[in-house]
Scaffold this active site. Structure first.
Site, PDB file in Angstrom:
ATOM      1  N   ASP A 214      -6.226 -10.675   0.000  1.00  0.00           N
ATOM      2  CA  ASP A 214      -5.730  -9.349   0.367  1.00  0.00           C
ATOM      3  C   ASP A 214      -5.270  -8.601  -0.889  1.00  0.00           C
ATOM      4  O   ASP A 214      -4.592  -9.176  -1.749  1.00  0.00           O
ATOM      5  CB  ASP A 214      -4.547  -9.529   1.333  1.00  0.00           C
ATOM      6  N   GLU A 277     -10.693  -8.495  -1.450  1.00  0.00           N
ATOM      7  CA  GLU A 277     -10.528  -7.164  -0.858  1.00  0.00           C
ATOM      8  C   GLU A 277     -10.010  -6.287  -1.991  1.00  0.00           C
ATOM      9  O   GLU A 277      -8.824  -6.285  -2.297  1.00  0.00           O
ATOM     10  CB  GLU A 277      -9.536  -7.193   0.307  1.00  0.00           C
TER      11      GLU A 277
HETATM   12  C1  NOJ Z   1      -5.320  -4.964   3.472  1.00  0.00           C
HETATM   13  C2  NOJ Z   1      -5.319  -5.386   4.884  1.00  0.00           C
HETATM   14  O1  NOJ Z   1      -6.647  -5.472   5.338  1.00  0.00           O
HETATM   15  C3  NOJ Z   1      -4.504  -4.374   5.643  1.00  0.00           C
HETATM   16  O2  NOJ Z   1      -4.616  -4.557   7.020  1.00  0.00           O
HETATM   17  C4  NOJ Z   1      -3.081  -4.449   5.170  1.00  0.00           C
HETATM   18  O3  NOJ Z   1      -2.325  -3.440   5.795  1.00  0.00           O
HETATM   19  C5  NOJ Z   1      -2.987  -4.261   3.668  1.00  0.00           C
HETATM   20  N1  NOJ Z   1      -3.971  -5.000   2.955  1.00  0.00           N
HETATM   21  C6  NOJ Z   1      -1.639  -4.703   3.154  1.00  0.00           C
HETATM   22  O4  NOJ Z   1      -1.532  -6.094   3.198  1.00  0.00           O
END
Ligand code: NOJ
Length: 556
Positions: A214, A277
């Site tokens: 993440d 991500e």
């Molecule tokens: C990316 C995640 O996919 C999202 O859902 C989240 O709010 C943010 N990162 C913060 O962790």
């Protein structure tokens, strides 16, 4: 003349063994948003046991792996991306034993399991943040500006809206790029590094096959935490390097994790992966995350955000393939996830376009991620009442769609199509799945569902679509079956073939894929034997009529 665009062809290798090219290069990975997938206990919230019971459905769908969104102990200020204990399962979702059983059951079916890791921030209920002394070493606290420190330390904004700083009782401020309940960790502290390596080993020991990282672009902040000096920071995310996103320093962390993952996998004869991500401003900067000594995959959000226009699609595909090929990595395609408007709605509210976009994605070289429900053609739910909303951005007046990166806004959508769903917040793509029956909760579980499902989803359930050759579910099943069967799909070379304006034609070994992005039929000399189409193609002796907004795979 056709243009040869090659993603490097890996040497054949038994899947899952040793280093080098491996299973993840062309895997189709299905995202299970746990709280909305399947509920086993009737509390209206999906859970691990529910997910385990539905694994045969995923096996039958034909995916290779499952990515589970966070199910760790969490106050749920941001759908579980606010983790209070990285080694515990939140009672909402079950127990550690449920996680263990889910991983084992997936492996028994030949499905790999990827779990989320959230390293940029923890929950404010994490024991480190609860201890004032520890917190000051392991998070980012700074004195405020102004005469008595009453102003935030800099001008950074939270992705969810408002300042990225919250003042404590002691008068200093802590950084949270997301909600105030998600304080950012201090990655200058070696204890933070050690803890995340230990957390990874904990889940690897439980058998997981990889991590979705993440905010993989966020852990390192520019020295001195400089002001940005721009009032509309939301528009800069993913458009340029920022003092808090896509700093070069994050790559040292990814290199350390790659050493850990390789070492762990080598010792056990398996390949465990990391997928970033990361919202990077260009395909080239995104490719840095998948250099040979960094993570294995990075979601291609530029493809996700591309408008439904042949030139735009072709240039994003070219740029992505060229950038990842330059570092020897495959491209990782994605069209929907739990942070963006579902692609049926985003592409002009057109199921035809969504089905075509999916067939295009699955014909491209590399790996692909599917988001639960897209195989049913689910649209974004656009009429949720305020009182059921849970997205923290909704309450903080944050930005629209893509709370973690650039969203697609209505104005820039092709043909003025409504791209933003209800209002761009993220609950509309998280509505629990319809499995069977005519009425909510459509077999989601024995109770209700934490977000209301539309009354007209009876025809979209898994049960309603199964066996109907015209259904989106059967289209996905057929595409995934062909992808497994045809050696020319997945990783490997791709070329563009000549095509009329508005149409894309790409070739893979033994296969041609045509995409008509126009709203009307286009005739072509018959290019091969039709294998699969997102809409019925008519073929007479010499001419194939490609329906508007369609994609067809041809054997050549
Ligand atoms: C990316 C995640 O996919 C999202 O859902 C989240 O709010 C943010 N990162 C913060 O962790």
């Amino acid at each position: 003349m056709t243009q040869e665009l090659t993603s490097p062809s890996p040497a054949p290798q038994a899947p899952g063994t040793g280093r080098g090219p491996g299973w993840w290069r062309d895997a189709v990975i299905y995202q299970v948003y746990v709280r909305s997938f399947a509920d086993s206990d009737g509390d209206g919230i999906g859970d691990l046991r529910g997910a385990r019971e539905r694994l045969p459905y995923l096996k039958d769908l034909g995916v290779d792996a499952v990515w589970l969104t966070p199910f760790y102990a969490s106050p749920q200020a941001d759908g579980g991306y606010d983790v209070a204990d990285y080694r515990a399962v939140d009672p909402l979702f079950g127990t550690l034993q449920d996680a263990d059983e889910l991983i084992r059951a997936a492996h028994d079916l030949g499905l790999r399991v990827i779990v989320d890791i959230v390293p940029n921030h923890t929950s404010d209920r994490h024991p480190w943040f609860q201890d004032p002394e520890l917190a000051r070493q392991r998070y980012l606290f700074r004195p405020g500006k102004g005469e008595s420190g009453e102003l935030p330390p800099n001008d950074w904004e939270s992705v969810f809206g408002g300042p990225a700083w919250t003042r404590t009782d002691r008068g200093d401020w802590y950084l949270h790029l997301f909600a105030p309940e998600q304080p950012d960790l201090n990655w200058d502290n070696p204890e933070v590094h050690a803890e995340f390596e230990a957390i990874m080993r904990f889940w690897l020991d439980l058998g997981v096959d990889g991590f979705r990282v993440d905010v993989a672009h966020g852990m390192i902040k520019a020295p001195g935490l400089p002001d940005i000096g721009h009032g509309a920071q939301a528009q800069l995310i993913g458009a340029q390097v920022l003092p808090f996103f896509d700093q070069d320093g994050v790559h040292a962390i990814h290199r350390a994790w790659r050493r850990l993952l390789d070492g762990y996998g080598d010792a056990r004869g398996k390949q465990v992966i990391g997928v970033a991500e990361a919202w990077a401003p260009s395909a080239e900067r995104l490719a840095l995350y998948v250099r040979p000594d960094e993570l294995h995959q990075a979601f291609n959000f530029q493809f996700l955000n591309a408008p439904w226009q042949s030139d735009a699609l072709r240039s994003v595909i070219d740029a992505s393939l060229a950038a990842t090929a330059s570092v020897g990595a495959p491209t990782t395609w994605v069209l929907s996830n739990h942070d963006v408007v579902r692609h049926t709605t985003r592409l002009g509210g057109s199921l035809a376009r969504a089905r075509a976009a999916t067939l295009l994605m699955l014909a491209l070289p590399g790996s692909a991620y599917l988001y639960q429900g897209e195989e049913l053609g689910l649209p974004e739910v656009t009429d949720l009442p305020d009182e059921v909303r849970q997205d923290p951005a909704f309450f903080r007046g944050g930005r629209a769609t893509g709370a973690v990166g650039p969203g697609t806004d209505t104005e820039s959508a092709p043909d003025g199509a409504a791209a933003g769903g209800q209002d761009g917040f993220r609950d509309g793509c998280r509505v629990p799945l319809p499995w069977s029956g005519e009425l909510p909760p459509y077999g989601f579980g024995p109770g209700g569902s934490w977000l209301p499902q539309p009354a007209d989803w009876g025809g979209l359930t898994v049960a309603a679509q199964t066996g109907d050759p015209a259904s989106t579910l059967e289209l996905y099943r057929a595409a995934l079956e062909l992808r497994r069967r045809l050696p020319g799909l997945g990783d490997g070379p791709m070329s563009w073939a000549p095509a009329p304006d508005g149409v894309l034609a790409l070739t893979r070994p033994g296969l041609l894929c045509t995409v008509n992005t126009l709203g009307h039929d286009v005739g072509l000399p018959v290019p091969g034997t039709p294998l699969l189409s997102s809409a019925p193609v008519t073929v007479d002796d010499a001419t194939a009529q490609l329906p508007g907004d369609s994609c067809t795979w041809w054997a050549i």
